[in-house]
Every structure is written in C-alpha cells, then in structure tokens.
Write a protein that holds these residues in place. Structure first.
Motif, mmCIF file in Angstrom:
data_model
loop_
_atom_site.group_PDB
_atom_site.id
_atom_site.type_symbol
_atom_site.label_atom_id
_atom_site.label_comp_id
_atom_site.label_asym_id
_atom_site.label_seq_id
_atom_site.Cartn_x
_atom_site.Cartn_y
_atom_site.Cartn_z
ATOM 1 N N HIS A 1 0.829 -1.201 0.000
ATOM 2 C CA HIS A 1 0.000 0.000 0.000
ATOM 3 C C HIS A 1 0.866 1.255 0.000
ATOM 4 N N ASN B 1 2.223 4.904 0.938
ATOM 5 C CA ASN B 1 2.319 5.607 2.209
ATOM 6 C C ASN B 1 1.382 6.814 2.177
ATOM 7 N N THR B 2 0.412 6.846 3.083
ATOM 8 C CA THR B 2 -0.555 7.952 3.100
ATOM 9 C C THR B 2 -0.405 8.810 4.351
ATOM 10 N N ASP B 3 0.675 8.619 5.087
ATOM 11 C CA ASP B 3 0.895 9.442 6.280
ATOM 12 C C ASP B 3 1.018 10.910 5.885
ATOM 13 N N GLY B 4 0.228 11.746 6.547
ATOM 14 C CA GLY B 4 0.293 13.175 6.277
ATOM 15 C C GLY B 4 -0.506 13.618 5.071
ATOM 16 N N ASP C 1 -7.327 13.083 3.814
ATOM 17 C CA ASP C 1 -8.338 12.183 3.263
ATOM 18 C C ASP C 1 -9.355 13.035 2.504
#
Length: 64
Positions: A2, A4-7, A10
């Motif tokens: 997956h 990286n969606t940190d920061g 949404d």
C-alpha cells in the motif's frame, strides 16, 4: 504494497464533511428566510394597527 498515506489528507472525508456543512448552512438560510418573512408580516400588521389608531399620523416607511 500500500502507498504511504501518512500526512496526506483524506480528500473523501473532507469533501463529505464540506458537503454536510453546506447542507446544514442551506437549511439554516431557509429557516432564516422564513423567519424574516414572518417578522415582516408581524411588522406590517403592527404598522396597519397603528395607522388605524385615531389621531396618529405615521410616515409610510414599510415597503409592502
């Protein structure tokens, strides 16, 4: 794997939240317009009643 969606905001949640807030504000605007209409009607009724009182001269200030 997956990404990286940190920061990362949404976007779907933001759009959903903004849409809900917009709907709430639109409903509030409708209620306020209805209340303004009711207040204007009451003002017109009071104006009419005052104008019917004998010996009372009022300027014409309410638009009908």
């Amino acid at each position: 794997m997956h990404p990286n969606t940190d920061g990362v905001p949404d976007v779907r949640a933001i759009v959903t939240s903004l849409a809900a807030e917009a709907a709430s504000l639109e409903a509030r605007v409708r209620r306020l317009r209805e209340e303004i209409t009711e207040v204007n009607a009451r003002l017109a009724a009071v104006d009419d009643t005052l104008r019917r009182l004998p010996g009372l001269a009022l300027p014409n200030v309410i638009d009908e």
